[in-house]
Design an enzyme around this catalytic site. Sequence first.
Site, PDB file in Angstrom:
ATOM      1  N   ASN A 181       0.888  -1.166   0.000  1.00  0.00           N
ATOM      2  CA  ASN A 181       0.000   0.000   0.000  1.00  0.00           C
ATOM      3  C   ASN A 181       0.926   1.216   0.000  1.00  0.00           C
ATOM      4  OD1 ASN A 181      -1.681   2.129   0.676  1.00  0.00           O
ATOM      5  ND2 ASN A 181      -2.764   1.023   2.295  1.00  0.00           N
TER       6      ASN A 181
ATOM      7  N   ARG B   8      -2.243  -1.819  -3.747  1.00  0.00           N
ATOM      8  CA  ARG B   8      -3.330  -0.847  -3.704  1.00  0.00           C
ATOM      9  C   ARG B   8      -3.024   0.196  -4.769  1.00  0.00           C
ATOM     10  NH1 ARG B   8      -4.128   4.207   0.327  1.00  0.00           N
ATOM     11  NH2 ARG B   8      -6.216   4.798  -0.333  1.00  0.00           N
TER      12      ARG B   8
ATOM     13  N   HIS C  42     -10.845   5.107  -1.408  1.00  0.00           N
ATOM     14  CA  HIS C  42     -10.933   4.276  -0.201  1.00  0.00           C
ATOM     15  C   HIS C  42     -11.955   3.155  -0.392  1.00  0.00           C
ATOM     16  CE1 HIS C  42      -9.714   8.109   2.183  1.00  0.00           C
ATOM     17  NE2 HIS C  42      -8.641   7.354   2.056  1.00  0.00           N
TER      18      HIS C  42
ATOM     19  N   GLY D 262      -6.314  10.775   4.956  1.00  0.00           N
ATOM     20  CA  GLY D 262      -7.345  11.057   3.961  1.00  0.00           C
ATOM     21  C   GLY D 262      -8.660  10.568   4.564  1.00  0.00           C
TER      22      GLY D 262
ATOM     23  N   ARG E 150      -5.913  18.049   3.684  1.00  0.00           N
ATOM     24  CA  ARG E 150      -6.708  18.459   2.516  1.00  0.00           C
ATOM     25  C   ARG E 150      -7.970  19.190   2.953  1.00  0.00           C
ATOM     26  NH1 ARG E 150      -6.774  12.437   0.120  1.00  0.00           N
ATOM     27  NH2 ARG E 150      -4.843  11.963   1.222  1.00  0.00           N
TER      28      ARG E 150
ATOM     29  N   ASP F 284      -2.624  15.482  13.325  1.00  0.00           N
ATOM     30  CA  ASP F 284      -2.871  14.257  14.086  1.00  0.00           C
ATOM     31  C   ASP F 284      -3.968  14.523  15.115  1.00  0.00           C
ATOM     32  OD1 ASP F 284      -2.720  12.145  16.051  1.00  0.00           O
ATOM     33  OD2 ASP F 284      -0.834  11.574  15.090  1.00  0.00           O
ATOM     34  N   MET F 285      -5.058  13.747  15.010  1.00  0.00           N
ATOM     35  CA  MET F 285      -6.216  13.984  15.879  1.00  0.00           C
ATOM     36  C   MET F 285      -5.873  13.837  17.358  1.00  0.00           C
ATOM     37  SD  MET F 285      -9.228  15.087  15.897  1.00  0.00           S
ATOM     38  CE  MET F 285      -9.959  15.073  14.258  1.00  0.00           C
TER      39      MET F 285
ATOM     40  N   GLY G  83      -7.854   5.309  11.116  1.00  0.00           N
ATOM     41  CA  GLY G  83      -7.136   5.787  12.309  1.00  0.00           C
ATOM     42  C   GLY G  83      -7.967   6.629  13.264  1.00  0.00           C
ATOM     43  N   VAL G  84      -8.646   7.649  12.754  1.00  0.00           N
ATOM     44  CA  VAL G  84      -9.446   8.525  13.614  1.00  0.00           C
ATOM     45  C   VAL G  84     -10.759   7.831  13.995  1.00  0.00           C
ATOM     46  CG1 VAL G  84     -10.646  10.750  13.766  1.00  0.00           C
ATOM     47  CG2 VAL G  84      -8.428  10.606  12.585  1.00  0.00           C
TER      48      VAL G  84
ATOM     49  N   GLU H  17      -7.687  -3.033   4.852  1.00  0.00           N
ATOM     50  CA  GLU H  17      -7.476  -2.944   3.405  1.00  0.00           C
ATOM     51  C   GLU H  17      -6.480  -4.002   2.933  1.00  0.00           C
ATOM     52  OE1 GLU H  17      -6.682   1.261   4.245  1.00  0.00           O
ATOM     53  OE2 GLU H  17      -7.557   1.738   2.297  1.00  0.00           O
TER      54      GLU H  17
HETATM   55  N1  ADP Z   1      -5.639   7.042  19.332  1.00  0.00           N
HETATM   56  C1  ADP Z   1      -5.953   7.900  18.368  1.00  0.00           C
HETATM   57  N2  ADP Z   1      -6.807   8.931  18.612  1.00  0.00           N
HETATM   58  C2  ADP Z   1      -7.123   9.799  17.661  1.00  0.00           C
HETATM   59  N3  ADP Z   1      -6.646   9.750  16.409  1.00  0.00           N
HETATM   60  C3  ADP Z   1      -5.803   8.764  16.103  1.00  0.00           C
HETATM   61  C4  ADP Z   1      -5.411   7.788  17.051  1.00  0.00           C
HETATM   62  N4  ADP Z   1      -4.564   6.931  16.439  1.00  0.00           N
HETATM   63  C5  ADP Z   1      -4.439   7.352  15.172  1.00  0.00           C
HETATM   64  N5  ADP Z   1      -5.166   8.448  14.957  1.00  0.00           N
HETATM   65  C6  ADP Z   1      -5.304   9.245  13.734  1.00  0.00           C
HETATM   66  O1  ADP Z   1      -5.277   8.395  12.605  1.00  0.00           O
HETATM   67  C7  ADP Z   1      -4.580   9.042  11.542  1.00  0.00           C
HETATM   68  C8  ADP Z   1      -4.011   8.020  10.599  1.00  0.00           C
HETATM   69  O2  ADP Z   1      -5.026   7.163  10.168  1.00  0.00           O
HETATM   70  P1  ADP Z   1      -4.762   6.051   9.051  1.00  0.00           P
HETATM   71  O3  ADP Z   1      -6.049   5.377   8.799  1.00  0.00           O
HETATM   72  O4  ADP Z   1      -3.610   5.219   9.437  1.00  0.00           O
HETATM   73  O5  ADP Z   1      -4.414   7.027   7.850  1.00  0.00           O
HETATM   74  P2  ADP Z   1      -3.682   6.844   6.465  1.00  0.00           P
HETATM   75  O6  ADP Z   1      -3.970   5.436   6.018  1.00  0.00           O
HETATM   76  O7  ADP Z   1      -4.342   7.872   5.625  1.00  0.00           O
HETATM   77  O8  ADP Z   1      -2.235   7.092   6.720  1.00  0.00           O
HETATM   78  C9  ADP Z   1      -3.530   9.879  12.246  1.00  0.00           C
HETATM   79  O9  ADP Z   1      -3.242  11.024  11.536  1.00  0.00           O
HETATM   80  C10 ADP Z   1      -4.190  10.230  13.565  1.00  0.00           C
HETATM   81  O10 ADP Z   1      -4.799  11.505  13.448  1.00  0.00           O
HETATM   82  C1  UVW Z   2      -7.321   8.150  -1.544  1.00  0.00           C
HETATM   83  C2  UVW Z   2      -6.733   8.611  -0.272  1.00  0.00           C
HETATM   84  O1  UVW Z   2      -7.028   9.690   0.192  1.00  0.00           O
HETATM   85  O2  UVW Z   2      -5.900   7.772   0.347  1.00  0.00           O
HETATM   86  P1  UVW Z   2      -5.111   8.034   1.710  1.00  0.00           P
HETATM   87  O3  UVW Z   2      -6.128   8.208   2.765  1.00  0.00           O
HETATM   88  O4  UVW Z   2      -4.299   6.764   1.892  1.00  0.00           O
HETATM   89  O5  UVW Z   2      -4.269   9.254   1.486  1.00  0.00           O
HETATM   90 MG    MG Z   3      -5.390   4.767   4.720  1.00  0.00          MG
END
Ligand code: ADP
Ligand code: UVW
Ligand code: MG
Length: 406
Positions: free
Chosen positions: A10, A92, A181, A213, A242, A283-284, A331-332, A385
Amino acid sequence: MTGSRVLVLNSGSSSVKYQLIDMRGGERLAVGLVERIGEETSRLKHTPAGGDGREWSGAVPDHEAALKAVAAELAKDGLGLDSPELAAIGHRVVHGGLRFTEPTVIDEAVLAEIERLVPVAPLHNPANLTGIRTAQALRPDLPQVAVFDTAFHTTMPESAARYAIDVETADAHRIRRYGFHGTSHAYVSRETARLLGRAPEDVNVIVLHLGNGASASAVRGGRCVDTSMGLTPLEGLVMGTRSGDMDPAVIFHLMRVGGMSADEIDTLLNKRSGLIGLCGDNDMREIRRRVDAGDERARLAFDIYIHRLKKYIGAYYAVLGRVDAVAFTAGVGENSAPVREAAVAGLEGLGLAVDGELNAVRGDEARLVSPERARVAVAVVPTDEEMEIATQTYALVNESGNPNLT
Ligand SMILES: Nc1ncnc2c1ncn2[C@@H]1O[C@H](COP(=O)(O)OP(=O)(O)O)[C@@H](O)[C@H]1O
Ligand SMILES: CC(=O)OP(=O)(O)O
Ligand SMILES: [Mg+2]
């Protein structure tokens, strides 16, 4: 076919997430991540099954170097890419346009189409292409499969997929809503039905994929009927970096009055907007820490994020007519109880609420966070994923009988 293992890659704009999975029992033999590619302080994190994780920090200049580092790390555990156990590599790929509605074995024509779509996924498709080409160079004999983020959304009706602009112009430039996604939205909507003990065909779900994203989708009976990302992954929800939705005239204004170029505005909206543009953090976890400490800018960023999310929940409620569940993922969505609570606050009239205690529970399993006997289930459903890509990849190479690229 002899091997039963699938390597999933990915590749994001500045990261590569990977997993090596044995498809016979679904065991993850290794999982890992290379982050901050292109910076001096890139980081590789690798965890073999049953073993201790290893971390490594240093400069990884590009995605090719990243993938070679991943291959070297796997080799240390006897899981190298030269293994005869490897059946395929699943990638991916973020933008597949309208042509790719299914997972696809990659050949030169497929590569050319992914390349053609670079202008509409400038952060993602180039990284995906480098990942594929590097993997091909390492194992030219192995089938490589592309699983597209856009595929799940190709079922959207024209009324949802088309923008209200001149039809000839739109068609000439293939301008429409593609959505992204999709692998996550498909997986999570199915898992939500399973959690409810019902068949996916009988269930309507609003999926909120909130990662860096972020996107929302309306899924009716297992099929996507609307989604918040558009021609590119810029539209819709407020994201880490974004902007999501705004008046498109902001762009003309920035060009004419602000003196900015198209490329500068592109960078502004994709990389310096959203949460990071609003408060300096994307970062949340950090944003919530600041909110709890009384930081006004972080509070406003959080409120804008939630306001947008709530509007999409309402919009997709109206699109679906009947909603069985709202599922939070990524993540969030999986980790932030305050985001889930705030997103449905005040929506009791729609049958939506979270139970404070259930919402506060942390865990890796899909679970309900709505009060018992709620009209609409609110669920936390961890996305996967990588497993979904591995499953689709393995099914395709078995079905087509070990397709050979050479
Ligand atoms: N414990 C948590 N509480 C709040 N937000 C979190 C926590 N752990 C991860 N995150 C959020 O999840 C985001 C990443 O999510 P993720 O699905 O891994 O994203 P991506 O695949 O786009 O990199 C981080 O930027 C952070 O804001
Ligand atoms: C399409 C897209 O936004 O992917 P990612 O969340 O991994 O940046
Ligand atoms: Mg992702």
